[in-house]
Design a protein around this motif. Structure first.
Motif, PDB file in Angstrom:
ATOM      1  N   UNK A  84     -46.435  -8.325   6.416  1.00 54.31           N
ATOM      2  CA  UNK A  84     -46.019  -7.196   5.676  1.00 54.31           C
ATOM      3  C   UNK A  84     -47.197  -6.779   4.468  1.00 54.31           C
ATOM      4  N   UNK A  85     -47.586  -7.904   3.742  1.00 54.84           N
ATOM      5  CA  UNK A  85     -48.513  -7.704   2.754  1.00 54.84           C
ATOM      6  C   UNK A  85     -49.771  -7.264   3.469  1.00 54.84           C
ATOM      7  N   UNK A  86     -50.183  -7.695   4.425  1.00 52.77           N
ATOM      8  CA  UNK A  86     -51.423  -6.844   5.178  1.00 52.77           C
ATOM      9  C   UNK A  86     -51.134  -5.665   5.624  1.00 52.77           C
ATOM     10  N   UNK A  87     -50.127  -5.281   6.056  1.00 48.29           N
ATOM     11  CA  UNK A  87     -49.764  -4.123   6.722  1.00 48.29           C
ATOM     12  C   UNK A  87     -49.885  -3.240   5.512  1.00 48.29           C
ATOM     13  N   UNK A  88     -49.201  -3.308   4.508  1.00 52.95           N
ATOM     14  CA  UNK A  88     -48.874  -2.238   3.436  1.00 52.95           C
ATOM     15  C   UNK A  88     -50.099  -2.259   2.580  1.00 52.95           C
ATOM     16  N   UNK A  89     -51.069  -3.351   2.581  1.00 52.93           N
ATOM     17  CA  UNK A  89     -52.400  -3.116   2.031  1.00 52.93           C
ATOM     18  C   UNK A  89     -53.265  -2.070   2.780  1.00 52.93           C
ATOM     19  N   UNK A  90     -53.176  -2.257   4.182  1.00 53.75           N
ATOM     20  CA  UNK A  90     -53.846  -1.439   5.064  1.00 53.75           C
ATOM     21  C   UNK A  90     -53.390   0.193   4.844  1.00 53.75           C
ATOM     22  N   UNK A  91     -52.041   0.217   4.732  1.00 56.42           N
ATOM     23  CA  UNK A  91     -51.531   1.357   4.439  1.00 56.42           C
ATOM     24  C   UNK A  91     -52.117   2.389   2.993  1.00 56.42           C
ATOM     25  N   UNK A  92     -52.364   1.354   2.015  1.00 57.93           N
ATOM     26  CA  UNK A  92     -52.762   1.844   0.732  1.00 57.93           C
ATOM     27  C   UNK A  92     -54.243   2.184   1.004  1.00 57.93           C
ATOM     28  N   UNK A  93     -55.018   1.394   1.525  1.00 55.61           N
ATOM     29  CA  UNK A  93     -56.598   1.569   1.785  1.00 55.61           C
ATOM     30  C   UNK A  93     -56.636   2.866   2.599  1.00 55.61           C
ATOM     31  N   UNK A  94     -55.890   3.250   3.544  1.00 53.88           N
ATOM     32  CA  UNK A  94     -55.994   4.190   4.564  1.00 53.88           C
ATOM     33  C   UNK A  94     -55.850   5.550   3.622  1.00 53.88           C
ATOM     34  N   UNK A  95     -54.790   5.369   2.584  1.00 55.67           N
ATOM     35  CA  UNK A  95     -54.564   6.632   1.913  1.00 55.67           C
ATOM     36  C   UNK A  95     -55.660   6.891   0.922  1.00 55.67           C
ATOM     37  N   UNK A  96     -56.046   5.896   0.334  1.00 60.70           N
ATOM     38  CA  UNK A  96     -57.048   5.774  -0.815  1.00 60.70           C
ATOM     39  C   UNK A  96     -58.245   6.251  -0.674  1.00 60.70           C
ATOM     40  N   UNK A  97     -58.875   5.702   0.633  1.00 61.61           N
ATOM     41  CA  UNK A  97     -60.154   6.216   1.060  1.00 61.61           C
ATOM     42  C   UNK A  97     -60.318   7.585   1.451  1.00 61.61           C
ATOM     43  N   UNK A  98     -59.084   8.188   1.537  1.00 60.77           N
ATOM     44  CA  UNK A  98     -59.186   9.707   1.875  1.00 60.77           C
ATOM     45  C   UNK A  98     -59.264  10.524   0.528  1.00 60.77           C
ATOM     46  N   UNK A  99     -58.911   9.736  -0.387  1.00 61.51           N
ATOM     47  CA  UNK A  99     -58.810  10.598  -1.519  1.00 61.51           C
ATOM     48  C   UNK A  99     -60.115  10.370  -2.456  1.00 61.51           C
ATOM     49  N   UNK A 100     -60.598   9.224  -2.552  1.00 63.21           N
ATOM     50  CA  UNK A 100     -61.592   8.710  -3.493  1.00 63.21           C
ATOM     51  C   UNK A 100     -63.023   9.123  -3.032  1.00 63.21           C
ATOM     52  N   UNK A 101     -64.000   8.753  -3.797  1.00 61.81           N
ATOM     53  CA  UNK A 101     -65.599   9.099  -3.386  1.00 61.81           C
ATOM     54  C   UNK A 101     -66.558   7.962  -3.723  1.00 61.81           C
TER      55      UNK A 101
END
Length: 233
Positions: A41-58
């Motif tokens: 669950x730690x890895x799964x949630x971390x993937x969720x975070x990075x999937x969203x964040x990389x779509x927003x940052x530069x």
């Protein structure tokens, strides 16, 4: 002998709580062999975070987020990843049906909290009381909620929901969430993002005022126009 509260109403209370978490828990458990469910669950949630964040940052932040996502995703085979995706869908459904903290309670269910260091997730009833009084005075027509030890975000979520009940618009709520535990920051970021709040989440040592990572902004920060409105945390 006094029976536990859930036995007084034929198990209805336990069933309600159990039904909310069960679909998510089932998918995480299905993806957990041979690893421990708390790691999954730690890895799964971390993937969720990075999937969203990389779509927003530069720039460098996007490159770093994409690499972090790929490295964490590689820990799952295709069958396990399918269960992770289904778990994420169940999380979205659960937060849609009931807008209150979810992931922190799941981590407690797996015994993944660091209780030796005093890490306990606050019960929702207590959070409702505390969250209702934690908001700062409005500035620039925006009311801010700040929690330096945010955990999975239960106080912030309950406080923000209380403000919505009082008539505040979500576009005028600003949330600042920090915690020393990167897992807590990940859970908080995912839940605040799915609930639509404008928030900035960062791993920080609140006593030393030392940041460990770059601040991450939720999709709501941009959807509610905070950069264009000149609103800062």
């Amino acid at each position: 002998f006094n029976p536990p509260p859930w036995e007084l109403d034929g198990g209805a209370r336990m069933k309600t709580r159990h039904d909310r978490y069960k679909p998510f828990l089932d998918e995480i458990m299905a993806a957990s062999s041979p690893r421990h469910a708390s790691e999954v669950i730690t890895d799964a949630v971390h993937c969720m975070v990075q999937a969203m964040w990389q779509a927003l940052c530069f720039g460098e932040n996007r490159t770093k987020a994409a690499k972090d996502y790929a490295d964490t995703r590689a820990r799952f085979d295709e069958a396990e990843w399918e269960h992770v995706v289904k778990a994420f869908c169940h999380l979205c459904d659960a937060l849609t049906v009931k807008r209150e903290e979810f992931l922190g309670h799941v981590m407690e269910e797996f015994g993944a909290t660091n209780q030796h260091n005093g890490q306990f997730f606050t019960p929702v009833d207590m959070s409702s009381l505390m969250g209702d009084i934690m908001a700062e005075e409005p500035r620039d027509e925006v009311i801010r909620l700040h929690d330096p030890c945010c955990g999975a975000g239960v106080l912030l979520i309950q406080g923000a929901e209380a403000l919505l009940d009082k008539g505040w618009k979500q576009r005028n709520l600003c949330i600042v969430a920090t915690d020393i535990d990167h897992r807590a920051c990940d859970m908080c970021y995912v839940q605040l993002s799915l609930l639509g709040y404008a928030a900035v989440v960062q791993q920080v040592d609140a006593l030393a005022l030392k940041p460990f990572d770059t601040a991450r902004y939720t999709p709501g920060w941009f959807l509610h126009g905070f950069p264009m409105r000149g609103i800062r945390a």
